[in-house]
Design an enzyme around this catalytic site. Structure first.
Site, PDB file in Angstrom:
ATOM      1  N   THR A   1       0.845  -1.205   0.000  1.00  0.00           N
ATOM      2  CA  THR A   1       0.000   0.000   0.000  1.00  0.00           C
ATOM      3  C   THR A   1       0.877   1.251   0.000  1.00  0.00           C
ATOM      4  O   THR A   1       0.656   2.179  -0.782  1.00  0.00           O
ATOM      5  CB  THR A   1      -0.955   0.003   1.219  1.00  0.00           C
ATOM      6  OG1 THR A   1      -1.919  -1.040   1.053  1.00  0.00           O
ATOM      7  CG2 THR A   1      -1.685   1.332   1.352  1.00  0.00           C
TER       8      THR A   1
ATOM      9  N   GLN B   1       0.539  -9.438  -5.669  1.00  0.00           N
ATOM     10  CA  GLN B   1       0.033 -10.807  -5.837  1.00  0.00           C
ATOM     11  C   GLN B   1       0.799 -11.597  -6.898  1.00  0.00           C
ATOM     12  O   GLN B   1       0.501 -12.759  -7.134  1.00  0.00           O
ATOM     13  CB  GLN B   1      -1.458 -10.770  -6.220  1.00  0.00           C
ATOM     14  CG  GLN B   1      -2.368 -10.193  -5.157  1.00  0.00           C
ATOM     15  CD  GLN B   1      -2.685 -11.168  -4.033  1.00  0.00           C
ATOM     16  OE1 GLN B   1      -2.301 -12.339  -4.068  1.00  0.00           O
ATOM     17  NE2 GLN B   1      -3.385 -10.692  -3.021  1.00  0.00           N
TER      18      GLN B   1
ATOM     19  N   SER C   1       5.058  -6.809  -1.758  1.00  0.00           N
ATOM     20  CA  SER C   1       4.623  -7.008  -0.377  1.00  0.00           C
ATOM     21  C   SER C   1       5.392  -8.181   0.209  1.00  0.00           C
ATOM     22  O   SER C   1       5.615  -9.178  -0.475  1.00  0.00           O
ATOM     23  CB  SER C   1       3.118  -7.314  -0.385  1.00  0.00           C
ATOM     24  OG  SER C   1       2.740  -7.958   0.812  1.00  0.00           O
ATOM     25  N   GLY C   2       5.771  -8.087   1.487  1.00  0.00           N
ATOM     26  CA  GLY C   2       6.451  -9.198   2.145  1.00  0.00           C
ATOM     27  C   GLY C   2       5.498 -10.329   2.490  1.00  0.00           C
ATOM     28  O   GLY C   2       5.762 -11.499   2.221  1.00  0.00           O
ATOM     29  N   HIS C   3       4.333  -9.973   3.055  1.00  0.00           N
ATOM     30  CA  HIS C   3       3.478 -11.035   3.622  1.00  0.00           C
ATOM     31  C   HIS C   3       2.734 -11.849   2.583  1.00  0.00           C
ATOM     32  O   HIS C   3       2.298 -12.963   2.868  1.00  0.00           O
ATOM     33  CB  HIS C   3       2.522 -10.456   4.675  1.00  0.00           C
ATOM     34  CG  HIS C   3       1.313  -9.773   4.132  1.00  0.00           C
ATOM     35  ND1 HIS C   3       0.081 -10.375   4.089  1.00  0.00           N
ATOM     36  CD2 HIS C   3       1.131  -8.530   3.633  1.00  0.00           C
ATOM     37  CE1 HIS C   3      -0.808  -9.526   3.593  1.00  0.00           C
ATOM     38  NE2 HIS C   3      -0.192  -8.407   3.300  1.00  0.00           N
TER      39      HIS C   3
ATOM     40  N   CYS D   1      -9.461  -6.832   1.990  1.00  0.00           N
ATOM     41  CA  CYS D   1      -9.430  -5.395   2.291  1.00  0.00           C
ATOM     42  C   CYS D   1     -10.818  -4.779   2.200  1.00  0.00           C
ATOM     43  O   CYS D   1     -11.079  -3.723   2.756  1.00  0.00           O
ATOM     44  CB  CYS D   1      -8.500  -4.686   1.323  1.00  0.00           C
ATOM     45  SG  CYS D   1      -6.911  -5.505   1.230  1.00  0.00           S
TER      46      CYS D   1
END
Length: 404
Positions: free
Chosen positions: A76, A183, A203-205, A328
């Site tokens: 984000t 993604q 994104s890491g997660h 989200c």
């Protein structure tokens, strides 16, 4: 078949941290705890070395140079920094931006904020399969277009856009090309050189790493400039100030290293699970797969079951951790804006399940999920007067419903 419930099938929202990643992170919380910016002693040097190793591992997954990786708090923030940063820096060149109606809220809401600041944004429609029509994109480009933002893989329907083709169009016209790849990393091969991407959010997660850490790739040749959105000590070459969280960065680096190494075996695993699930729900009538099945990440299935209400469906399959829409926005009762953009009617958009598999998902779990969904759909439809009318051959679209 004994399967431990609830079965977690919401990997697109977040997977667990891979145990190998967690193990790698722990020493950086208690032993190697130095601040990477402390350059006068070994505690700082060791932390900095770990950060640079992670930076190199992240760059390797996307075929970039480690100097092009900027750490952020997540995708984000990366999207915000890329889009606002480029729009502000290149304002003298133009004020027109292009994106797609099915983007993540982190892109759409950033664009809306820029509209409030006086920029003009074109939101492209997608085709029924969820893919962007390249001719429509070309037609939307103007003299004053400075940035195009298109996600590599959609978070709800998993479709993979033709990023290299869009990159070619943008490079030819000297327009900055931003891609949200939250993604995509670890699910499809990502090569920023071949695809001519200028800015790429990660994104890491989403890749079995920790939450709260992300990165932005910022191209050096041809150079892309950004205006910083977070000011302070001038960390990350001035792009993003703030003390670097060494343990999070080490986790993201290890997650990306594993993802690069195991991409082929992960893909084979996901495809096997997907086949089992699709075979398991065969025979259910009025089932619609949302989004192109060919140009799609192998671990995502977004399925609409006609004549079943979405909320009651989620409650009926409470042994499964799945979502309707993305995590989200799943708190909202509105039908998914992504499915609406595909041209799905409200009923189908409301009756969708997003099922996403992961590295830890077993074949037994997927078999269990498919059988459970099949039996519950049957029961819910028995309760539906609309299903009865449909089975009697009544065209429901031709009925004039009386208003109360």
């Amino acid at each position: 078949m004994t399967v431990k419930t609830p079965v977690y099938l919401d990997y697109a929202a977040t997977p667990p941290v891979d145990k190998r990643v967690a193990e790698k992170m722990i020493p950086y919380l208690t032993e190697t705890f130095g601040n990477p910016a402390s350059n006068s002693h070994s505690f700082g040097w060791e932390a900095e070395e770990a950060v640079e190793k992670a930076r190199a591992d992240i760059a390797a997954l996307i075929n970039a140079d480690s100097k092009e990786i900027v750490f952020t708090s997540g995708a984000t923030e990366s999207n915000n920094l890329a889009i606002k940063g480029a729009a502000h820096f290149y304002k003298s060149k133009g004020n027109h931006l292009i994106t797609v109606k099915t983007e993540h809220k982190a892109v759409l809401d950033t664009m809306r904020e820029l509209e409030r600041q006086g920029y003009e944004v074109t939101y492209l429609d997608v085709q029924e399969n969820g893919l962007v029509d390249l001719d429509v994109l070309k037609a939307a480009i103007r003299e004053d277009t400075i940035l195009v933002s298109v996600m590599w893989v959609n978070n709800e329907i998993g479709v993979v856009q033709d990023i290299p083709a869009i990159g070619e169009i943008c490079r030819e016209r000297k327009i900055i090309f931003h891609v949200d790849a939250a993604q995509a990393c670890g699910k499809v091969p990502v090569d920023v050189e071949a695809a001519k991407v200028d800015l790429l959010s990660m994104s890491g997660h989403k890749v079995y790493g920790p939450k709260g850490i992300g990165a932005l790739y910022v191209r050096r040749k041809p150079r892309v400039r950004l205006e910083a959105q977070m000011h302070g000590g001038g960390h990350e070459r001035g792009f993003r100030s703030g003390t670097l969280p060494t343990h999070q960065i080490v986790g993201m680096g290890e997650a990306f290293r594993i993802a690069k190494e195991e991409l082929a075996q992960d893909t084979a695993h996901y495809l096997k699970l997907r086949d089992i699930f699709l075979k398991g729900i065969e025979g259910i009538e009025e089932v619609y797969i949302n989004g192109d099945l060919e140009h799609r990440v192998p671990n995502n299935l977004n399925v609409s079951f006609n004549f079943v209400e979405g909320e009651s469906l989620i409650m009926a399959v409470k042994e499964l951790a799945v979502s309707s829409g993305s995590a989200c926005t799943s708190a909202s009762l509105e039908p998914s804006y992504v499915l609406r953009a595909l041209g799905r009617n409200d009923e189908l958009a409301h009756s969708s399940l997003r099922i996403t598999f992961g590295r830890m998902t077993t074949e037994e779990e997927v078999q269990f999920a498919a059988e459970l969904i099949k039996s519950k759909i049957g029961k819910l439809r028995e309760l539906s007067p609309l299903w009865e009318m449909f089975k009697d051959g009544i065209d429901l679209n031709s009925i004039e419903w009386a208003a109360h």
